[in-house]
Write an enzyme that holds these catalytic residues in place. Structure first.
Site, PDB file in Angstrom:
ATOM      1  N   LYS A 276     -37.637  -4.092  -6.431  1.00 20.19           N
ATOM      2  CA  LYS A 276     -37.885  -2.898  -7.234  1.00 20.19           C
ATOM      3  C   LYS A 276     -38.512  -3.295  -8.564  1.00 20.19           C
ATOM      4  O   LYS A 276     -38.189  -4.348  -9.100  1.00 20.19           O
ATOM      5  CB  LYS A 276     -36.553  -2.183  -7.520  1.00 20.19           C
ATOM      6  CG  LYS A 276     -36.007  -1.423  -6.334  1.00 20.19           C
ATOM      7  CD  LYS A 276     -34.716  -0.711  -6.699  1.00 20.19           C
ATOM      8  CE  LYS A 276     -34.094  -0.076  -5.481  1.00 20.19           C
ATOM      9  NZ  LYS A 276     -34.852   1.052  -4.938  1.00 20.19           N
ATOM     10  N   ARG A 350     -31.547   3.174   5.579  1.00 17.99           N
ATOM     11  CA  ARG A 350     -31.686   3.702   6.941  1.00 17.99           C
ATOM     12  C   ARG A 350     -31.385   2.621   7.973  1.00 17.99           C
ATOM     13  O   ARG A 350     -31.018   2.941   9.097  1.00 17.99           O
ATOM     14  CB  ARG A 350     -33.082   4.315   7.122  1.00 17.99           C
ATOM     15  CG  ARG A 350     -34.233   3.367   7.087  1.00 17.99           C
ATOM     16  CD  ARG A 350     -35.556   4.061   6.787  1.00 17.99           C
ATOM     17  NE  ARG A 350     -35.635   4.468   5.373  1.00 17.99           N
ATOM     18  CZ  ARG A 350     -36.666   5.083   4.819  1.00 17.99           C
ATOM     19  NH1 ARG A 350     -37.722   5.419   5.552  1.00 17.99           N
ATOM     20  NH2 ARG A 350     -36.668   5.405   3.535  1.00 17.99           N
TER      21      ARG A 350
HETATM   22 ZN    ZN Z   1     -33.580   0.378  -1.313  1.00 18.67          ZN
END
Ligand code: ZN
Length: 540
Positions: A276, A350
């Site tokens: 990130k 997910r």
């Molecule tokens: Zn993530």
């Protein structure tokens, strides 16, 4: 929770801090009028001179001297007749914040009598929920000076006799539900160097004394079982932070297949090798709010002895950059057998959910599955903090969840889950990549492949589970983790079990489910005759 009392409202019963409600243009409710009369019209006189308009969320304070009442907080509700249960909850949060700011120790709420006793009871419990949630604190890592200490101890609700009795009866159950929201919020607020996957397993084990059976699947068992997606995400963490799949079994009903609640528990999300950007990484301790909500819900159901069978599953892992990384372009065989190509290591939620869902279906054949996950930034872009995204393959399930959301204030907005949104794959059956456009649906379509034929709903709670990232939502009074999901799921499951117990008609436990309006037909309004207030009235 603070001590709670309920009593009939009389002109002389209010003392110390008193909360009254006003509608727009400063119109006082009948209960507020009674307090106003007891203070020689001081409320009316004050409202005439100030800017106060009685809009929803608006507050004003009047201080008194030489009176049993020392201060009056006038809380605006806008239009009383349109107030839903969730609006009273919201009002409770504003009032609770004010109690804390003023250092109030004890307060009386002059609620009086709304149109029906059901509405009055729903309003009272929602106010209590809101006040409790606003008073929650997370300050175990900072010095709290004497004047900052929590002070609130006692709440008195002044209402009609019948509602007062109902509130007193409901108090222990309400306290259990609210303690469960605290559990969820604290687990979520804790930093990642304290709350790792094993921490969540320990929290689950605390529920064993309530009759919850707990199973913990560690990284070695994951390897044996073929939970390869789960292990791919969590395997690069330090030895003490290795992944855990925590299963909590609660059986409150005799037979019946269980409902499965599955929560994403990424205890910290760096993004993995798709790291990130620096300013998007703070707050990633909240990437486990789904798991925390499942934990709190299991606590609430077990404490309240709900007549339901539920399996709570927490899919807990740390998504780190480490020695045993999973890389973009890798392909893993999932528990279900589908090969998954890794399009993005930051779309890890997910992956752990996919294995958790497939495993739960394979081993326990649940009646239905609801998963909760801080899954996508795209869902936050779409809905902000006002609603969580609701994706489902079952209209009945989706409608029941949305209804529970409307009643509790933890609202859901249905979003598409069409295959059209599926990520493109190159060398495997399915790819976990997202798209900036429609990304919340892309994630949901991925999960749908693993839920397969089992009725399933996915709640994307990225925008509602915490207010850290400045999302303007209905929970902004709460700060940090909001506990989103606990009241919603508890309400939904308990109401559903009440409905099945009595066949097709919902069980009238204490009137209708909270927040719903009674049909007016049974007590028709007679023109020119005022509906009685301040007295107990039979249910419509
Ligand atoms: Zn993530």
């Amino acid at each position: 929770m603070f001590a709670l009392e309920a009593a009939r409202l009389t002109p002389k019963s209010a003392k110390r801090t008193v909360v009254v409600f006003a509608e727009s243009k400063g119109k006082l409710t009948p209960a507020a009028q009674m307090v106003d009369e007891g203070t020689d019209g001081l409320i009316r006189a004050t409202l005439r001179t100030g800017r106060y308009q009685g809009g929803a969320g608006e507050l004003t304070r009047i201080t008194l001297q030489n009176h049993a009442i020392t201060q009056i907080i006038v809380a605006g509700v806008g239009k009383l007749s349109g107030m839903q249960r969730r609006d009273w909850w919201k009002s409770g949060m504003v009032i609770g914040k004010q109690f804390d700011a003023l250092g109030v120790k004890e307060a009386t709420i002059a609620l009086g009598d709304l149109d029906t006793t059901d509405e009055t009871f729903a309003a009272a419990t929602a106010l209590i929920e809101g006040i409790h949630m606003a008073l929650y604190r997370f300050d175990q890592f900072k010095e709290v000076k004497e004047h900052q200490q929590p002070r609130f101890e006692r709440l008195i609700i002044h209402t009609n006799t019948r509602t007062a009795r109902q509130i007193e009866e409901e108090t222990p159950r309400l306290a259990k539900l609210l303690a469960a929201t605290d559990t969820t919020r604290t687990a979520a607020n804790l930093p990642p160097n304290v709350a790792n996957p094993e921490y969540m397993a320990e929290q689950a084990r605390k529920l064993e004394k309530l009759g919850v059976k707990v199973e913990v699947i560690d990284e070695k068992q994951m390897k044996k079982l073929g939970l390869n997606l789960f292990l791919a995400v969590g395997g690069s963490a330090a030895p003490e932070d290795q992944p855990r799949m925590v299963l909590m079994h609660y059986n409150g009903a005799k037979s019946a297949k269980p409902t499965a609640l599955i929560g994403k528990g990424i205890m910290f999300d760096t993004g993995g090798y798709n790291l990130k950007p620096s300013n998007s990484m703070g707050g990633m301790k909240f990437d486990m709010c789904g798991a925390a909500a499942v934990l709190g819900t299991m606590q609430a159901l077990a404490e309240r002895k709900a007549k339901v069978n539920v399996i709570g599953v927490m899919a807990c892992a740390m998504n780190m950059v480490g020695q045993n990384p999973f890389l973009p372009d890798s392909v893993y065989k999932s528990y279900k057998g589908l090969f998954v190509e890794i399009g993005n290591t930051d779309a890890e939620g997910r992956l752990v959910l996919a294995d958790a869902i497939a495993y739960t279906i394979d081993k326990f054949e649940p009646e239905q599955i609801v998963d909760l996950a801080t899954l996508t930034g795209a869902c936050m872009v779409a809905l902000g903090g006002g609603y969580a995204g609701l994706f489902s393959t079952s209209n009945a399930l989706a409608n029941a969840l949305a209804k529970a959301g409307d009643d509790t204030g933890e609202r859901l907005w249905r979003m598409p889950v069409d295959d059209f949104y599926a990520a493109k794959t190159h060398v495997a059956d399915i790819n976990n990549d997202g798209s900036p456009y429609g990304g919340a649906s892309t994630a949901a379509v991925f999960l749908k492949r693993f839920a397969d034929k089992t009725p399933w709903a996915h709640l994307d709670i990225a925008g509602t589970s915490n207010v850290e990232r400045g999302v303007n939502g209905t929970h902004s009074e709460l700060g940090h983790a909001t506990g989103f999901g606990v009241r919603l799921l508890t309400h939904w499951l308990e109401n559903a079990s009440a409905a099945t117990e009595e066949g097709a008609t919902p069980k009238r436990r204490r009137g209708r489910p909270a927040g719903t309006r009674a049909p007016r037909a049974a007590t028709p309004a007679i023109p020119g005759v005022k509906r009685g207030r301040g007295r107990p009235r039979k249910n419509a």
